[in-house]
Design a protein around this motif. Structure first.
Motif, PDB file in Angstrom:
ATOM      1  N   UNK A 239       0.845  -1.199   0.000  1.00 15.39           N
ATOM      2  CA  UNK A 239       0.000   0.000   0.000  1.00 15.39           C
ATOM      3  C   UNK A 239       0.879   1.247   0.000  1.00 15.39           C
ATOM      4  N   UNK A 240       0.502   2.205  -0.797  1.00 13.11           N
ATOM      5  CA  UNK A 240       1.206   3.467  -0.855  1.00 13.11           C
ATOM      6  C   UNK A 240       0.991   4.230   0.446  1.00 13.11           C
ATOM      7  N   UNK A 241       2.053   4.848   0.972  1.00 12.62           N
ATOM      8  CA  UNK A 241       1.935   5.575   2.237  1.00 12.62           C
ATOM      9  C   UNK A 241       0.925   6.716   2.169  1.00 12.62           C
ATOM     10  N   UNK A 242       0.690   7.229   0.977  1.00 14.85           N
ATOM     11  CA  UNK A 242      -0.279   8.314   0.845  1.00 14.85           C
ATOM     12  C   UNK A 242      -1.686   7.868   1.232  1.00 14.85           C
ATOM     13  N   UNK A 243      -1.897   6.556   1.290  1.00 17.63           N
ATOM     14  CA  UNK A 243      -3.208   6.031   1.657  1.00 17.63           C
ATOM     15  C   UNK A 243      -3.375   5.857   3.165  1.00 17.63           C
ATOM     16  N   UNK A 244      -2.308   6.096   3.927  1.00 16.59           N
ATOM     17  CA  UNK A 244      -2.392   5.972   5.381  1.00 16.59           C
ATOM     18  C   UNK A 244      -1.944   7.241   6.103  1.00 16.59           C
ATOM     19  N   UNK A 245      -1.475   8.230   5.364  1.00 17.01           N
ATOM     20  CA  UNK A 245      -0.998   9.481   5.961  1.00 17.01           C
ATOM     21  C   UNK A 245      -1.910  10.631   5.546  1.00 17.01           C
ATOM     22  N   UNK A 246      -2.210  11.474   6.520  1.00 20.20           N
ATOM     23  CA  UNK A 246      -3.060  12.632   6.270  1.00 20.20           C
ATOM     24  C   UNK A 246      -2.424  13.849   6.928  1.00 20.20           C
ATOM     25  N   UNK A 247      -2.636  15.017   6.342  1.00 19.95           N
ATOM     26  CA  UNK A 247      -2.008  16.229   6.852  1.00 19.95           C
ATOM     27  C   UNK A 247      -2.746  16.844   8.027  1.00 19.95           C
ATOM     28  N   UNK A 248      -2.095  17.746   8.695  1.00 17.60           N
ATOM     29  CA  UNK A 248      -2.668  18.383   9.886  1.00 17.60           C
ATOM     30  C   UNK A 248      -3.820  19.329   9.545  1.00 17.60           C
ATOM     31  N   UNK A 249      -3.931  19.727   8.280  1.00 21.56           N
ATOM     32  CA  UNK A 249      -5.013  20.621   7.871  1.00 21.56           C
ATOM     33  C   UNK A 249      -6.251  19.844   7.413  1.00 21.56           C
ATOM     34  N   UNK A 250      -6.163  18.545   7.413  1.00 22.63           N
ATOM     35  CA  UNK A 250      -7.271  17.708   6.939  1.00 22.63           C
ATOM     36  C   UNK A 250      -8.426  17.726   7.934  1.00 22.63           C
ATOM     37  N   UNK A 251      -9.594  17.394   7.451  1.00 20.50           N
ATOM     38  CA  UNK A 251     -10.792  17.312   8.292  1.00 20.50           C
ATOM     39  C   UNK A 251     -11.096  15.846   8.626  1.00 20.50           C
ATOM     40  N   UNK A 252     -12.043  15.672   9.537  1.00 18.00           N
ATOM     41  CA  UNK A 252     -12.468  14.313   9.886  1.00 18.00           C
ATOM     42  C   UNK A 252     -13.077  13.626   8.672  1.00 18.00           C
ATOM     43  N   UNK A 253     -13.788  14.379   7.835  1.00 20.92           N
ATOM     44  CA  UNK A 253     -14.345  13.811   6.599  1.00 20.92           C
ATOM     45  C   UNK A 253     -13.237  13.254   5.722  1.00 20.92           C
ATOM     46  N   UNK A 254     -12.137  13.992   5.610  1.00 22.01           N
ATOM     47  CA  UNK A 254     -10.994  13.515   4.820  1.00 22.01           C
ATOM     48  C   UNK A 254     -10.465  12.201   5.381  1.00 22.01           C
ATOM     49  N   UNK A 255     -10.402  12.114   6.705  1.00 18.99           N
ATOM     50  CA  UNK A 255      -9.912  10.893   7.345  1.00 18.99           C
ATOM     51  C   UNK A 255     -10.849   9.715   7.084  1.00 18.99           C
TER      52      UNK A 255
END
Length: 454
Positions: free
Chosen positions: A1-17
């Motif tokens: 799995x690409x790490x981009x699929x498990x990492x999210x930025x600090x500006x992201x929302x709960x919806x993004x998660x």
């Protein structure tokens, strides 16, 4: 799995998660800065609890993430990484470099799936019935009847119950050598770990039941009816327990003018039902070779139990009619499916005995299509046995639920049909009151969940 699929930025929302977790299938995301340095972790369970608490899902991930997460160094060998995760009690952990940047992750179900060999299964997926069963909530209205049935069938049974409604329900089983009782709270992770030790199957009935009881302390309800379920499922995964049966409710259908089945849209109208839905989703969120969870959406229960209840519509109407010769029905046109407590226990045993391919990751409405009634029809059934009963139909409808449920799926898959009907419970409770001379104190708070907890 690409790490981009498990990492999210600090500006992201709960919806993004939520969107990322739905995509990655590993129940969590790592919150990182622009350099991939680990800031926090947010699990599926954190999000579900936030939703139940009505938190705005457009809020920042930082509002609910854990800021001191467990992590593993990339310098360790693979075997040591896996061992650390297993011993940590976590489901998911990031693997980081010397600057705490996320470079990989370790996920418990992946580890256990690689190690697992189902010694109890043949090539057709048949599974031997469990020998030792843990019943969480085993002293309750359904649980106490189920415990008696399992003991009569030769099972070894371990019960966990906090005894919120007293301890009398299991006294008749005190001399049973195959029964072990543990008093405690199903929210206690360390206690759950002890309860699950050595068992083959778990039946989870432990919860606050009924809309009024759930409203007394909503935070306690969410902890007990959702968070504990999520934790228990994770504990079952860690213990490699195969069978897990969860008692959900047809209340998840809420207000629905059409006949509903397991594929129908859900429309909860209470915290109790919302917790059930979130628990169902949590149970099925883990993909595992060995874990065989089944959700049973129970019809409205009735009948006699070792821990009797008179806050259930059939039981209440019968006892009021026989004792006071009058009953009140609010609305009356709304539909409900009904099932006896004995038939619920038979349905649970049917799941335990079924081949895994028939019940794994399945939702079944538990009941019988012939036992759908409008509430006024329940009143009329009572009156057939007690003609002197005066029925007062009130236009005020406090409970907004209305659903007529189809139960064909469990009938076709497991051959399940009910043995007892509403009519049988009416006769049983009349006999209990008039002949056996019991339940004359039916207004006592011990028979009512809301009054007991209040």
């Amino acid at each position: 799995m690409n790490l981009s699929e498990v990492i999210i930025g600090t500006k992201a929302t709960i919806v993004d998660a939520i969107e990322l977790i739905n995509k990655n299938g590993i129940l969590g995301v790592f919150v990182c800065d622009d350099d991939n340095e680990l800031i926090g972790i947010m699990m599926d369970s954190d999000i579900r609890r936030a939703i139940l608490n009505k938190l705005d899902i457009n809020a920042s991930v930082k509002t609910i993430m854990k800021t001191n997460p467990f992590y593993i160094s990339q310098d360790l060998p693979v075997g040591k990484k896996n061992q650390m995760l297993v011993h940590s009690g976590k489901m998911l952990a990031p693997v980081v470099d010397d600057k705490k940047r996320v470079v990989d992750y370790v996920y418990l179900p992946d580890i256990l799936n690689r190690l697992y060999t189902d010694k109890n299964s043949d090539e057709n997926g048949a599974v031997l019935p469990p020998q030792k069963v843990a019943v969480i909530g085993g002293a309750g209205y359904i649980g106490s009847v189920l415990v008696g049935k399992l003991l009569r069938m030769g099972y070894s049974v371990r019960v966990l119950d906090l005894l919120l409604y007293g301890k009398d329900s299991l006294t008749c089983f005190e001399k049973e050598k195959n029964l072990e009782f543990i008093r405690g709270d199903c929210r206690d992770e360390r206690l759950i770990d002890n309860v699950l030790d050595g068992v083959d199957a778990v039946i989870h009935l432990g919860e606050i039941v009924g809309d009024p009881a759930c409203r007394i302390n909503e935070s306690f309800t969410i902890d007990t009816n959702y968070s504990a379920t999520h934790m228990i499922v994770e504990s079952c995964i860690k213990r490699q327990i195969k069978r897990f049966v969860f008692a959900s409710s047809c209340s998840v259908y809420g207000q629905n003018d059409d006949d509903v089945n397991e594929e129908s849209a859900l429309n909860p109208v209470s915290l109790y039902a919302r917790c059930k839905i979130q628990s169902e989703e949590a149970i099925f969120s883990v993909s595992s070779n060995f874990f065989c969870p089944t959700v049973l959406r129970l019809a409205t229960v009735h009948g006699k139990s070792y821990r009797q209840r008179f806050d259930l519509v059939v039981n209440l109407l019968v006892i009021k009619a026989v004792a006071e010769q009058k009953i009140q029905i609010f609305g009356g046109e709304q539909w409900r499916p009904f099932i006896s407590v004995n038939d619920i226990c038979s349905g649970i045993v049917s799941v335990l005995h079924a081949e895994s391919y028939k019940v794994k990751n399945q939702i079944f409405n538990l009941g019988d299509s012939r036992e759908n009634y409008q509430l006024i029809q329940i009143g009329n059934i009572v009156k057939e046995h007690l003609p002197e009963t005066a029925i007062d139909v009130l236009s005020e409808q406090q409970d907004k639920r209305n659903y007529r449920v189809n139960f064909d799926k469990i009938k076709k898959a497991l051959g399940f049909t009910v043995e007892y009907k509403v009519d049988d419970t009416v006769k049983d409770l009349i006999q209990a009151y008039r002949v056996e001379k019991i339940f004359h104190d039916y207004n006592d708070s011990k028979y009512h969940n809301y009054l007991s907890l209040k």
